[in-house]
Design a protein around this motif. Structure first.
Motif, PDB file in Angstrom:
ATOM      1  N   GLY A  52      68.231  66.993  38.891  1.00 34.78           N
ATOM      2  CA  GLY A  52      68.399  65.909  39.846  1.00 34.78           C
ATOM      3  C   GLY A  52      67.779  66.231  41.190  1.00 34.78           C
ATOM      4  O   GLY A  52      67.442  65.351  41.954  1.00 34.78           O
ATOM      5  N   MET A  53      67.625  67.492  41.463  1.00 30.46           N
ATOM      6  CA  MET A  53      66.988  67.945  42.702  1.00 30.46           C
ATOM      7  C   MET A  53      65.723  68.703  42.286  1.00 30.46           C
ATOM      8  O   MET A  53      65.801  69.731  41.612  1.00 30.46           O
ATOM      9  N   LYS A  54      64.577  68.189  42.663  1.00 30.28           N
ATOM     10  CA  LYS A  54      63.301  68.729  42.178  1.00 30.28           C
ATOM     11  C   LYS A  54      63.164  70.233  42.438  1.00 30.28           C
ATOM     12  O   LYS A  54      62.660  70.974  41.592  1.00 30.28           O
ATOM     13  N   GLU A  55      63.611  70.676  43.596  1.00 30.38           N
ATOM     14  CA  GLU A  55      63.511  72.109  43.921  1.00 30.38           C
ATOM     15  C   GLU A  55      64.300  72.952  42.921  1.00 30.38           C
ATOM     16  O   GLU A  55      63.842  74.017  42.495  1.00 30.38           O
ATOM     17  N   MET A  56      65.466  72.463  42.534  1.00 31.31           N
ATOM     18  CA  MET A  56      66.276  73.211  41.573  1.00 31.31           C
ATOM     19  C   MET A  56      65.686  73.099  40.167  1.00 31.31           C
ATOM     20  O   MET A  56      65.777  74.048  39.391  1.00 31.31           O
ATOM     21  N   ASP A  57      65.080  71.948  39.855  1.00 32.55           N
ATOM     22  CA  ASP A  57      64.377  71.817  38.571  1.00 32.55           C
ATOM     23  C   ASP A  57      63.322  72.918  38.462  1.00 32.55           C
ATOM     24  O   ASP A  57      63.203  73.577  37.431  1.00 32.55           O
ATOM     25  N   LEU A  58      62.557  73.105  39.528  1.00 31.07           N
ATOM     26  CA  LEU A  58      61.488  74.094  39.513  1.00 31.07           C
ATOM     27  C   LEU A  58      62.033  75.513  39.438  1.00 31.07           C
ATOM     28  O   LEU A  58      61.529  76.341  38.659  1.00 31.07           O
ATOM     29  N   LEU A  59      63.052  75.817  40.224  1.00 31.93           N
ATOM     30  CA  LEU A  59      63.612  77.177  40.212  1.00 31.93           C
ATOM     31  C   LEU A  59      64.229  77.519  38.860  1.00 31.93           C
ATOM     32  O   LEU A  59      63.911  78.557  38.265  1.00 31.93           O
ATOM     33  N   LEU A  60      65.102  76.663  38.379  1.00 35.97           N
ATOM     34  CA  LEU A  60      65.808  76.971  37.140  1.00 35.97           C
ATOM     35  C   LEU A  60      64.961  76.665  35.912  1.00 35.97           C
ATOM     36  O   LEU A  60      65.024  77.399  34.920  1.00 35.97           O
ATOM     37  N   GLY A  61      64.162  75.607  35.968  1.00 36.43           N
ATOM     38  CA  GLY A  61      63.340  75.250  34.816  1.00 36.43           C
ATOM     39  C   GLY A  61      62.270  76.279  34.503  1.00 36.43           C
ATOM     40  O   GLY A  61      62.081  76.661  33.345  1.00 36.43           O
ATOM     41  N   LYS A  62      61.573  76.734  35.527  1.00 36.42           N
ATOM     42  CA  LYS A  62      60.538  77.754  35.296  1.00 36.42           C
ATOM     43  C   LYS A  62      61.158  79.046  34.771  1.00 36.42           C
ATOM     44  O   LYS A  62      60.598  79.705  33.883  1.00 36.42           O
ATOM     45  N   TYR A  63      62.317  79.416  35.330  1.00 36.74           N
ATOM     46  CA  TYR A  63      62.999  80.615  34.843  1.00 36.74           C
ATOM     47  C   TYR A  63      63.410  80.417  33.377  1.00 36.74           C
ATOM     48  O   TYR A  63      63.217  81.311  32.549  1.00 36.74           O
ATOM     49  N   ALA A  64      63.972  79.256  33.080  1.00 32.55           N
ATOM     50  CA  ALA A  64      64.405  78.980  31.712  1.00 32.55           C
ATOM     51  C   ALA A  64      63.227  79.040  30.742  1.00 32.55           C
ATOM     52  O   ALA A  64      63.337  79.633  29.670  1.00 32.55           O
ATOM     53  N   ASP A  65      62.110  78.446  31.114  1.00 35.44           N
ATOM     54  CA  ASP A  65      60.928  78.484  30.246  1.00 35.44           C
ATOM     55  C   ASP A  65      60.530  79.917  29.917  1.00 35.44           C
ATOM     56  O   ASP A  65      60.152  80.223  28.792  1.00 35.44           O
ATOM     57  N   ALA A  66      60.619  80.782  30.902  1.00 35.93           N
ATOM     58  CA  ALA A  66      60.170  82.167  30.721  1.00 35.93           C
ATOM     59  C   ALA A  66      61.213  83.060  30.057  1.00 35.93           C
ATOM     60  O   ALA A  66      60.841  84.004  29.357  1.00 35.93           O
TER      61      ALA A  66
END
Length: 96
Positions: free
Chosen positions: A27-41
């Protein structure tokens, strides 16, 4: 036919997929990027215990997590975990 026991590979794979999706849809783009990129990796290599910890982190409100990641607020002692530090290290963040 018996149901699969908890934490089988199939169950873990489903949990990993859900965690990755939730990390990218905060819901918050900054958190999408922080947690999403980590999750992908990293989510694909998480064991059940670490995945449970990551899932719990995903339950925390974006505004609180964002403050902790940006240093705008102190990280509560119970949330200053090895996983939280690993996410910070992954992004080159130094939390307070």
């Amino acid at each position: 036919m018996n149901p699969l026991p908890p934490d089988t590979d199939t169950d873990l794979d489903a949990r990993r997929r859900r965690a990755r999706f939730r990390a990218w849809h905060r819901g918050m783009k900054e958190m999408d990027l922080l947690l999403g990129k980590y999750a992908d990796a990293q989510v694909g290599a998480m064991d059940a215990a670490t995945l449970t910890e990551f899932e719990a982190l995903l339950e925390i409100l974006d505004r609180d997590l964002f403050k902790w990641f940006t240093g705008e607020g102190p990280v509560p002692e119970d949330q200053d975990t090895a996983l939280f530090r690993a996410i910070c290290d992954f992004h080159g963040i130094t939390p307070q």
